[in-house]
Enzyme design. Structure first.
Site, PDB file in Angstrom:
ATOM      1  N   SER A 154      19.622 -18.798 -23.272  1.00  0.00           N
ATOM      2  CA  SER A 154      19.102 -19.077 -24.616  1.00  0.00           C
ATOM      3  C   SER A 154      19.352 -20.517 -25.047  1.00  0.00           C
ATOM      4  O   SER A 154      18.511 -21.134 -25.685  1.00  0.00           O
ATOM      5  CB  SER A 154      19.740 -18.128 -25.641  1.00  0.00           C
ATOM      6  OG  SER A 154      19.399 -16.796 -25.351  1.00  0.00           O
TER       7      SER A 154
ATOM      8  N   GLU B  14      34.140 -18.120 -27.503  1.00  0.00           N
ATOM      9  CA  GLU B  14      33.783 -19.424 -28.052  1.00  0.00           C
ATOM     10  C   GLU B  14      35.002 -20.283 -28.366  1.00  0.00           C
ATOM     11  O   GLU B  14      34.992 -21.509 -28.145  1.00  0.00           O
ATOM     12  CB  GLU B  14      32.937 -19.245 -29.323  1.00  0.00           C
ATOM     13  CG  GLU B  14      31.591 -18.560 -29.076  1.00  0.00           C
ATOM     14  CD  GLU B  14      31.680 -17.057 -28.908  1.00  0.00           C
ATOM     15  OE1 GLU B  14      32.763 -16.474 -29.156  1.00  0.00           O
ATOM     16  OE2 GLU B  14      30.664 -16.432 -28.526  1.00  0.00           O
TER      17      GLU B  14
ATOM     18  N   ASP C  43      17.284 -11.229 -35.259  1.00  0.00           N
ATOM     19  CA  ASP C  43      18.699 -10.872 -35.076  1.00  0.00           C
ATOM     20  C   ASP C  43      19.398 -10.694 -36.422  1.00  0.00           C
ATOM     21  O   ASP C  43      20.395  -9.990 -36.520  1.00  0.00           O
ATOM     22  CB  ASP C  43      19.431 -11.937 -34.254  1.00  0.00           C
ATOM     23  CG  ASP C  43      19.376 -11.635 -32.757  1.00  0.00           C
ATOM     24  OD1 ASP C  43      18.919 -10.534 -32.392  1.00  0.00           O
ATOM     25  OD2 ASP C  43      19.778 -12.495 -31.963  1.00  0.00           O
TER      26      ASP C  43
HETATM   27  C1  LIG Z   1      30.874 -13.890 -31.015  1.00  0.00           C
HETATM   28  C2  LIG Z   1      29.601 -13.655 -30.310  1.00  0.00           C
HETATM   29  N1  LIG Z   1      29.259 -14.453 -29.287  1.00  0.00           N
HETATM   30  C3  LIG Z   1      28.091 -14.275 -28.649  1.00  0.00           C
HETATM   31  C4  LIG Z   1      27.225 -13.283 -29.018  1.00  0.00           C
HETATM   32  C5  LIG Z   1      25.900 -13.096 -28.321  1.00  0.00           C
HETATM   33  N2  LIG Z   1      25.906 -11.888 -27.487  1.00  0.00           N
HETATM   34  C6  LIG Z   1      25.323 -10.750 -27.913  1.00  0.00           C
HETATM   35  S1  LIG Z   1      25.518  -9.493 -26.825  1.00  0.00           S
HETATM   36  C7  LIG Z   1      26.370 -10.485 -25.750  1.00  0.00           C
HETATM   37  C8  LIG Z   1      26.874  -9.919 -24.450  1.00  0.00           C
HETATM   38  C9  LIG Z   1      27.722  -8.743 -24.670  1.00  0.00           C
HETATM   39  O1  LIG Z   1      28.024  -8.111 -23.476  1.00  0.00           O
HETATM   40  P1  LIG Z   1      28.689  -6.679 -23.526  1.00  0.00           P
HETATM   41  O2  LIG Z   1      29.813  -6.693 -24.492  1.00  0.00           O
HETATM   42  O3  LIG Z   1      29.031  -6.303 -22.145  1.00  0.00           O
HETATM   43  O4  LIG Z   1      27.554  -5.781 -24.149  1.00  0.00           O
HETATM   44  P2  LIG Z   1      26.616  -4.675 -23.457  1.00  0.00           P
HETATM   45  O5  LIG Z   1      26.602  -4.920 -21.996  1.00  0.00           O
HETATM   46  O6  LIG Z   1      27.213  -3.364 -23.798  1.00  0.00           O
HETATM   47  O7  LIG Z   1      25.271  -4.852 -24.099  1.00  0.00           O
HETATM   48  C10 LIG Z   1      26.501 -11.774 -26.275  1.00  0.00           C
HETATM   49  C11 LIG Z   1      27.170 -12.878 -25.592  1.00  0.00           C
HETATM   50  C12 LIG Z   1      27.622 -12.469 -30.098  1.00  0.00           C
HETATM   51  N3  LIG Z   1      26.829 -11.489 -30.566  1.00  0.00           N
HETATM   52  N4  LIG Z   1      28.800 -12.664 -30.718  1.00  0.00           N
END
Ligand SMILES: Cc1ncc(C[n+]2csc(CCOP(=O)(O)OP(=O)(O)O)c2C)c(N)n1
Ligand SMILES: [Mg+2]
Lengths: 288, 311
Positions: B35, B56, B115
């Protein structure tokens, strides 16, 4: 405690199928959203909402109600599907997901949706909030339980481990956490992006009671919930081996389906697969 | 003005270009590399790319360490997480230390869209602008983004560059010069000034065109460097046009509107109207619909300009 004989597991399996269809349709209608992680958590949410949790859509403010926090807030479609099926709002509302003026935000908003107990979306914050709710129960002398679902990628956030320490330190045995261990995050395999493994040993070392189960087996999920009720003096972590995108063949275990909506054709295909239950194809095994 | 490019795409391209000639450039991301477009850099220079996962704060702290050891780290994620989740790391490990970290945040503002409010950063300009030592740039289009990134590499010290998710009209040629810390008059006018940043620059130009048809000649200024602020261009605009409208995809509190108001209040008080998000969080929806609902259209700028002229 309820005996296994009193639980209608077929009903739960069917309910999980309904949730999955809602999830796919909702995201398809919205044109954006997160199918992968919503589908992987669908069985956990089904068991919690339709068998385990003490909640009543007609009594939203009951101080004794169990609490649920979807720490991995991008799984909102799964939560919304469960809430709608449970009667918190009409199922038709689901088709307004992510549209302007709709209460159904891309990530859960407790000020907009009845039944959402905590706004989430910024990963890593839900476990702390769940701890707060569990501590409040202690202060107020309530015996409600708090349930929280985390993503495996999400556990890369430092705050998760701060919260893990908090829950153990304050001996929050009224807290049950589920880790949606689907092995994937956005940029690929968690183990390759930045490994959160080993999970079991980490949570144990942090002072939690840890179980590992098949996160798509409603009976195992229910049994884990029951077992957690007997744990005293520490919080419980249920590591759920799951498959991201579970239930839709072309989404299963494909990182690219983390945050992408199906087009018309894909939507039809997904719905027809879900219509046939999980039969018709072999679910992938991503935890060799 | 027909071609549209997302500023994040321009970022992904220039990062690879700069990486070829500058071996000190390293890139960090927090599980959003596709992204933020840092994945481009990863493809070409895998050994100089570090995916920090969903972490982060750790990413910003690691970037500080890389900079302290002589590298030029670029750290990217969505603006909401870069500035919100890692605020204290930015403040104490990067700004306080004046370390050479480049924070390039994408998906700023409400045009993040579906979002929703949890992901729409409308506070980051204010947050970053208040930090001593920090340079803050909000490019208006793709070519300006590339110039800003280049300028950031040439500058020793922390820089924050704010980019968006959606495509924005291309306003500048690749040859257009860019001077850090200098605003630029894009259109002359003596009746009023519109000072804009980011996606609002093209809307300010549209508004000025309509105003001109109605007999009002508006000066349009692109103030892409929010810090250090080009006070001269603001004071000059206040003196010569007698009123200012600011336009930004950000809260009207603390960002461009705040900065411009501070300068005019101290140096040349004139009526100022701020077009921006009015102290409220955003919500899910299509970017275009959100811009309308939250008052970020050329029409909103025109209305504000007329209100200023009536004062
Ligand atoms: C603090 C934060 N950083 C980045 C994101 C963007 N983001 C949304 S989902 C995701 C990946 C999450 O992976 P996981 O916890 O394994 O979720 P799943 O595989 O269950 O969808 C990221 C980096 C976020 N929502 N919040
Ligand atoms: Mg995952």
């Amino acid at each position: 405690m309820v005996g296994t004989g009193q639980v209608d597991f077929n009903y739960l399996v069917e309910k999980a199928g309904t949730l999955r269809k809602h999830i796919i349709k909702m995201i398809g209608e919205a044109g954006s959203g997160h199918p992968g992680g919503s589908l992987s958590a669908a069985d956990i949410l089904t068991v919690l909402y339709f068998q385990v949790m003490n909640i009543d859509p007609k009594d939203l403010q009951n101080p004794d109600r169990d609490r649920f926090v979807l720490s991995k807030g991008h799984g909102a479609p799964a939560l919304y599907a469960a809430l709608a099926e449970k009667g918190f709002f009409p199922v038709e509302e689901l088709w307004n997901l992510r549209k302007i003026n709709s209460p159904l935000q891309g990530h859960p908003d407790m000020r907009k949706v009845p039944g959402v107990e905590m706004s989430t979306g910024s990963l890593g914050q839900g476990l702390s909030a769940a701890n707060g709710m569990a501590l409040a129960a202690r202060v107020m002398g309530k015996d409600y339980r708090v349930y929280v679902v985390l993503g495996d990628g999400e556990t890369q956030e430092g705050q998760i481990w701060e919260a893990a320490m908090t829950a153990a330190h304050y001996r929050l045995d009224n807290l049950t956490a589920f880790l949606d261990y689907n092995g994937l995050q956005i940029d690929g395999l968690c183990s390759e992006v930045k490994s959160p493994l080993p999970l079991l040993e980490k949570w144990q070392a942090f002072g939690w009671e840890v179980m590992e189960i098949d996160g798509h087996d409603v009976k195992e999920i229910w049994e884990a919930c029951q077992k957690a009720l007997t744990v005293k003096g520490k919080p419980t972590m249920v590591i759920c081996r799951t498959i991201k995108g579970r239930g839709v063949s072309f989404m299963e275990n494909v990182a690219d389906w983390h945050g992408k909506a199906p087009n018309r054709e894909q939507l039809e295909k997904a719905l027809s697969e879900l219509e046939g239950g999980s039969g018709g194809y072999e679910p992938k095994n991503c935890h060799p | 003005m027909s071609q549209k490019i997302a500023t994040r795409d321009a970022y992904g391209e220039i990062l690879v270009e700069l990486g070829k000639t500058n071996p000190r450039i390293v890139v960090l991301d927090a599980d959003l590399s596709k992204s933020t477009k840092t994945a481009n850099f990863k493809e070409v220079f895998p050994e100089r790319f570090f995916n920090m996962g969903v972490a982060e704060a750790d990413m910003m702290g690691t970037a500080a360490g890389l900079a302290a050891a002589g590298m030029i780290p670029f750290a990217s994620t969505f603006a909401i997480f870069a500035t919100g989740r890692a605020y204290d790391q930015l403040r104490n490990s990067i700004a306080y230390t004046a370390l050479n970290v480049k924070i390039v945040a994408t998906h700023a503002g409400i045009t993040v869209g579906e979002d929703g409010g949890s992901h729409q950063s409308i506070e980051d300009i204010a947050i970053m602008r208040v930090m001593p030592n920090m340079t803050v740039i909000v490019p208006a289009d793709g070519p300006e983004t590339k110039k800003a990134v280049q300028a950031a590499v040439e500058l020793e010290g922390p820089v924050y560059i704010r980019l968006g998710r959606s495509g924005v009209p291309v306003l500048f040629t690749e040859e257009e010069p860019f001077t850090l810390g200098k605003g630029k008059i894009l259109r002359e006018g003596k009746d009023i000034s519109i000072i804009a940043v980011g996606i609002m620059v093209s809307k300010a130009l549209e508004a000025a065109e309509t105003l001109s048809q109605q007999g009002i000649e508006a000066r349009v200024i692109n103030l892409s460097t929010i810090k250090p602020l080009d006070e001269d261009i603001i004071i000059q605009a206040a003196r010569e046009t007698g009123g200012i409208v600011t336009a930004e995809e950000h809260s009207i509190i603390g960002g461009l509107g705040g900065a411009v108001s501070e300068v005019t209040a101290e140096n040349c008080p004139v009526p100022v109207k701020r077009v921006g998000v009015r102290d409220t969080f955003g919500e899910s929806g299509l970017p275009e619909l959100l811009l309308e609902k939250y008052g970020l259209t050329p029409e909103n700028i025109i209305k504000a300009a007329k209100e200023v002229l009536q004062k």
